[in-house]
Design a protein around this motif. Structure first.
Motif, PDB file in Angstrom:
ATOM      1  N   ARG A  47       0.851  -1.194   0.000  1.00 34.55           N
ATOM      2  CA  ARG A  47       0.000   0.000   0.000  1.00 34.55           C
ATOM      3  C   ARG A  47       0.886   1.242   0.000  1.00 34.55           C
ATOM      4  NH1 ARG A  47      -3.648  -1.263   4.909  1.00 34.55           N
ATOM      5  NH2 ARG A  47      -1.756  -2.378   5.403  1.00 34.55           N
ATOM      6  N   TRP A  48       1.087   1.989  -1.074  1.00 28.45           N
ATOM      7  CA  TRP A  48       0.577   1.787  -2.410  1.00 28.45           C
ATOM      8  C   TRP A  48       1.758   1.940  -3.326  1.00 28.45           C
ATOM      9  CZ3 TRP A  48      -2.369   3.856   1.492  1.00 28.45           C
ATOM     10  CH2 TRP A  48      -3.609   3.213   1.718  1.00 28.45           C
ATOM     11  N   TRP A  49       2.507   0.842  -3.420  1.00 31.58           N
ATOM     12  CA  TRP A  49       3.711   0.807  -4.233  1.00 31.58           C
ATOM     13  C   TRP A  49       4.023  -0.660  -4.523  1.00 31.58           C
ATOM     14  CZ3 TRP A  49       7.960  -1.534  -1.632  1.00 31.58           C
ATOM     15  CH2 TRP A  49       7.765  -1.730  -0.271  1.00 31.58           C
ATOM     16  N   ILE A 107      -6.043  -6.926  -2.096  1.00 32.79           N
ATOM     17  CA  ILE A 107      -5.890  -7.374  -3.480  1.00 32.79           C
ATOM     18  C   ILE A 107      -5.527  -6.178  -4.354  1.00 32.79           C
ATOM     19  CG2 ILE A 107      -7.075  -8.369  -5.479  1.00 32.79           C
ATOM     20  CD1 ILE A 107      -8.804  -9.967  -3.559  1.00 32.79           C
ATOM     21  N   HIS A 108      -4.430  -6.312  -5.082  1.00 33.22           N
ATOM     22  CA  HIS A 108      -4.057  -5.348  -6.108  1.00 33.22           C
ATOM     23  C   HIS A 108      -4.116  -6.085  -7.450  1.00 33.22           C
ATOM     24  CE1 HIS A 108      -2.279  -2.728  -2.938  1.00 33.22           C
ATOM     25  NE2 HIS A 108      -1.899  -3.874  -2.401  1.00 33.22           N
ATOM     26  N   SER A 109      -3.859  -5.367  -8.535  1.00 30.71           N
ATOM     27  CA  SER A 109      -3.784  -6.042  -9.823  1.00 30.71           C
ATOM     28  C   SER A 109      -2.661  -5.410 -10.638  1.00 30.71           C
ATOM     29  CB  SER A 109      -5.119  -5.921 -10.561  1.00 30.71           C
ATOM     30  OG  SER A 109      -5.100  -6.759 -11.691  1.00 30.71           O
ATOM     31  N   VAL A 145       0.017  -0.061 -14.206  1.00 30.94           N
ATOM     32  CA  VAL A 145      -0.838   0.485 -13.155  1.00 30.94           C
ATOM     33  C   VAL A 145      -1.285  -0.625 -12.215  1.00 30.94           C
ATOM     34  CG1 VAL A 145      -1.764   2.322 -14.613  1.00 30.94           C
ATOM     35  CG2 VAL A 145      -2.901   0.106 -14.568  1.00 30.94           C
ATOM     36  N   CYS A 146      -1.807  -0.203 -11.057  1.00 27.95           N
ATOM     37  CA  CYS A 146      -2.580  -1.128 -10.243  1.00 27.95           C
ATOM     38  C   CYS A 146      -3.998  -1.047 -10.780  1.00 27.95           C
ATOM     39  CB  CYS A 146      -2.551  -0.737  -8.768  1.00 27.95           C
ATOM     40  SG  CYS A 146      -3.601  -1.814  -7.778  1.00 27.95           S
ATOM     41  N   ALA A 147      -4.539  -2.185 -11.219  1.00 30.60           N
ATOM     42  CA  ALA A 147      -5.819  -2.177 -11.921  1.00 30.60           C
ATOM     43  C   ALA A 147      -6.959  -2.705 -11.058  1.00 30.60           C
ATOM     44  CB  ALA A 147      -5.703  -2.985 -13.211  1.00 30.60           C
ATOM     45  N   GLU A 148      -6.762  -2.710  -9.735  1.00 27.05           N
ATOM     46  CA  GLU A 148      -7.829  -3.186  -8.841  1.00 27.05           C
ATOM     47  C   GLU A 148      -7.920  -2.174  -7.702  1.00 27.05           C
ATOM     48  OE1 GLU A 148      -9.575  -6.289  -9.100  1.00 27.05           O
ATOM     49  OE2 GLU A 148     -10.795  -5.378  -7.539  1.00 27.05           O
ATOM     50  N   TYR A 149      -9.115  -1.640  -7.451  1.00 27.45           N
ATOM     51  CA  TYR A 149      -9.231  -0.632  -6.392  1.00 27.45           C
ATOM     52  C   TYR A 149      -8.770  -1.220  -5.064  1.00 27.45           C
ATOM     53  CZ  TYR A 149     -10.822   2.850  -3.206  1.00 27.45           C
ATOM     54  OH  TYR A 149     -10.833   3.789  -2.207  1.00 27.45           O
ATOM     55  N   CYS A 150      -7.797  -0.537  -4.428  1.00 29.26           N
ATOM     56  CA  CYS A 150      -7.154  -1.120  -3.253  1.00 29.26           C
ATOM     57  C   CYS A 150      -7.037  -0.127  -2.106  1.00 29.26           C
ATOM     58  CB  CYS A 150      -5.772  -1.635  -3.642  1.00 29.26           C
ATOM     59  SG  CYS A 150      -4.753  -0.375  -4.419  1.00 29.26           S
ATOM     60  N   GLY A 151      -7.767   0.976  -2.175  1.00 24.63           N
ATOM     61  CA  GLY A 151      -7.706   1.933  -1.078  1.00 24.63           C
ATOM     62  C   GLY A 151      -7.350   3.314  -1.590  1.00 24.63           C
ATOM     63  N   GLY A 204      -4.745   5.121  -1.903  1.00 28.56           N
ATOM     64  CA  GLY A 204      -3.610   5.413  -2.779  1.00 28.56           C
ATOM     65  C   GLY A 204      -3.662   4.697  -4.125  1.00 28.56           C
ATOM     66  N   HIS A 205      -4.785   4.050  -4.425  1.00 27.92           N
ATOM     67  CA  HIS A 205      -4.890   3.216  -5.635  1.00 27.92           C
ATOM     68  C   HIS A 205      -4.528   3.963  -6.924  1.00 27.92           C
ATOM     69  CE1 HIS A 205      -6.681   0.812  -8.823  1.00 27.92           C
ATOM     70  NE2 HIS A 205      -7.470   1.823  -9.102  1.00 27.92           N
ATOM     71  N   ALA A 206      -5.033   5.191  -7.054  1.00 25.24           N
ATOM     72  CA  ALA A 206      -4.834   5.924  -8.322  1.00 25.24           C
ATOM     73  C   ALA A 206      -3.373   6.300  -8.532  1.00 25.24           C
ATOM     74  CB  ALA A 206      -5.712   7.166  -8.349  1.00 25.24           C
ATOM     75  N   ARG A 207      -2.571   6.278  -7.452  1.00 27.56           N
ATOM     76  CA  ARG A 207      -1.152   6.637  -7.607  1.00 27.56           C
ATOM     77  C   ARG A 207      -0.283   5.434  -7.252  1.00 27.56           C
ATOM     78  NH1 ARG A 207      -3.244  11.792  -6.016  1.00 27.56           N
ATOM     79  NH2 ARG A 207      -2.953  13.204  -7.772  1.00 27.56           N
ATOM     80  N   MET A 208      -0.604   4.306  -7.859  1.00 25.59           N
ATOM     81  CA  MET A 208       0.168   3.091  -7.619  1.00 25.59           C
ATOM     82  C   MET A 208       0.609   2.542  -8.968  1.00 25.59           C
ATOM     83  SD  MET A 208      -0.913  -0.224  -5.378  1.00 25.59           S
ATOM     84  CE  MET A 208       0.123  -1.688  -5.407  1.00 25.59           C
ATOM     85  N   ASP A 209       1.433   3.313  -9.651  1.00 27.63           N
ATOM     86  CA  ASP A 209       1.906   2.891 -10.968  1.00 27.63           C
ATOM     87  C   ASP A 209       3.254   2.175 -10.843  1.00 27.63           C
ATOM     88  OD1 ASP A 209      -0.332   4.071 -11.858  1.00 27.63           O
ATOM     89  OD2 ASP A 209       0.622   5.482 -13.225  1.00 27.63           O
TER      90      ASP A 209
HETATM   91 CU1  CUA Z   1      -3.123  -1.356  -5.536  1.00 25.29          CU
HETATM   92 CU2  CUA Z   1      -5.065  -0.528  -6.643  1.00 25.29          CU
END
Ligand code: CUA
Length: 350
Positions: free
Chosen positions: A147-149, A183-185, A218-224, A226-231
């Motif tokens: 979270r979130w890297w 869960i991330h993607s 990108v992280c393609a699964e909503y994970c909290g 910081g999700h939008a900035r988890m590239d």
């Molecule tokens: Cu990690 Cu979305």
């Protein structure tokens, strides 16, 4: 009568044209995200192949149905024609057109969809099976969604890094996708399909990077929050260059090369930094936050949130939340000159 109906038909046709135009324009929305159609990896190429087949089939259905709608509108039976044909003619015509309707219902409603879906199903199943094929000489890289890297480890060589995955071109790659939180993607569209990182269940992503280059993921699964900035960045390199990168990373991180950097190292070890981060070859061995052994060579910080400039790094250390809301790194109570020294030290870690 004819003069009265014409404008309504034209209006309908006009709306159909507007809708078609709008759908073409919408394709251009969303800036310049990485596209799997611009593929540079083996798996992305297979996926793009299926995409084009599905696109061709969908376009064919769209054109046929759209064409039939236009024909139906233009060739609507007219009252005056029907009256001229007489009542007996009407009954005969109705029975004939009902038989015709039933035949088209079977062709358009059953035969065509079954054929189209069968083609897609066979293609999808065979491609998915090929993508899962295990290669014996694959380079294994463990990628952990945090979270979130992204935490990145090369078990073969013992190298650890973060948010930037160096891979050799032309060699089978096996990413082992892990998570110990949510869960991330993991999705780098130009190289491969997306695969979830699931706590307690290692997943595997197998592909080959075809061309040298830098590919954004990108992280393609909503994970909290910081999700939008988890590239993530994948750097595809020629094997020799990759070998040099691994060899350099296996060495302890470079020590301070001037007084300012030496002061920065002392700040790092005495401030809370060393409680969360690791810098190889130093007493800082914590694995809670990203490994910083090569942070000076990275192009981005904060999981591809901002460019890795001294100003951005100083702002990140002072208060990462102002750059990436929800970041788990707390603001650092470090004075201005100390931050300058710390940034100089981190910048030298290459
Ligand atoms: Cu990690 Cu979305």
């Amino acid at each position: 009568m004819k003069a009265a109906t014409a404008p309504a038909e034209l209006r309908l046709l006009r709306w159909l044209l507007v809708l078609a135009g709008a759908s073409v324009l919408l394709v251009g929305c969303g800036g310049d995200p990485p596209s799997m159609l611009d593929h540079h990896g083996s798996e992305a190429e297979s996926i793009a192949g299926i995409w084009w087949v599905m696109f061709a089939l969908a376009a064919g259905v769209y054109l046929v149905v759209g064409g039939l709608v236009v024909v139906a509108v233009l060739r609507r039976p007219r009252h005056d024609d029907a009256e001229a044909a007489g009542a007996g003619g009407l009954v005969e015509e109705d029975a004939h057109s009902e038989r015709l309707d039933a035949r088209w219902l079977w062709i358009g409603g059953v035969v065509a969809p079954v054929l189209i879906l069968s083609v897609i199903a066979v293609l999808t199943v065979t491609t998915t099976r090929n993508l899962r094929a295990v290669e014996d000489d694959a380079l294994v890289v463990e990628v952990r969604g945090e979270r979130w890297w992204w935490d990145v480890r090369y078990p073969e060589s013992g190298v650890r890094t973060a948010n930037e995955i160096h891979l050799p071109v032309g060699r089978p790659i096996e990413l082992v996708l892990l998570s110990d939180n949510v869960i991330h993607s993991f999705w780098v569209p130009q190289l491969a399909g997306k695969v979830d990182t699931i706590p307690g269940q290692p997943n595997h992503l197998r592909f080959e990077v075809r061309d040298p280059g830098t590919y954004r993921g990108v992280c393609a699964e909503y994970c909290g929050i910081g999700h939008a900035r988890m590239d993530v960045m994948v750097v595809g390199e020629e094997p020799a260059q990759f070998g040099r990168w691994i060899a350099r990373r296996q060495q302890p991180a470079p020590g301070p090369s001037n007084e300012l950097q030496a002061q920065g190292q002392r700040v790092f070890m005495s401030a809370p930094c060393a409680g969360c981060h690791r810098i190889s070859g130093t007493p800082a061995e914590a694995e809670i936050g990203p490994d910083l052994s090569d942070v000076g060579s990275r192009e981005w910080i904060g999981a591809v949130t901002v460019e890795n400039t001294p100003e951005n790094l100083a702002a990140w250390i002072a208060d990462s939340h102002s750059i990436k809301p929800g970041s788990l790194m707390p603001p650092m109570p470090i004075g201005g000159h100390q931050i300058e020294a710390l940034v100089a030290y981190l910048n030298g870690l290459r």
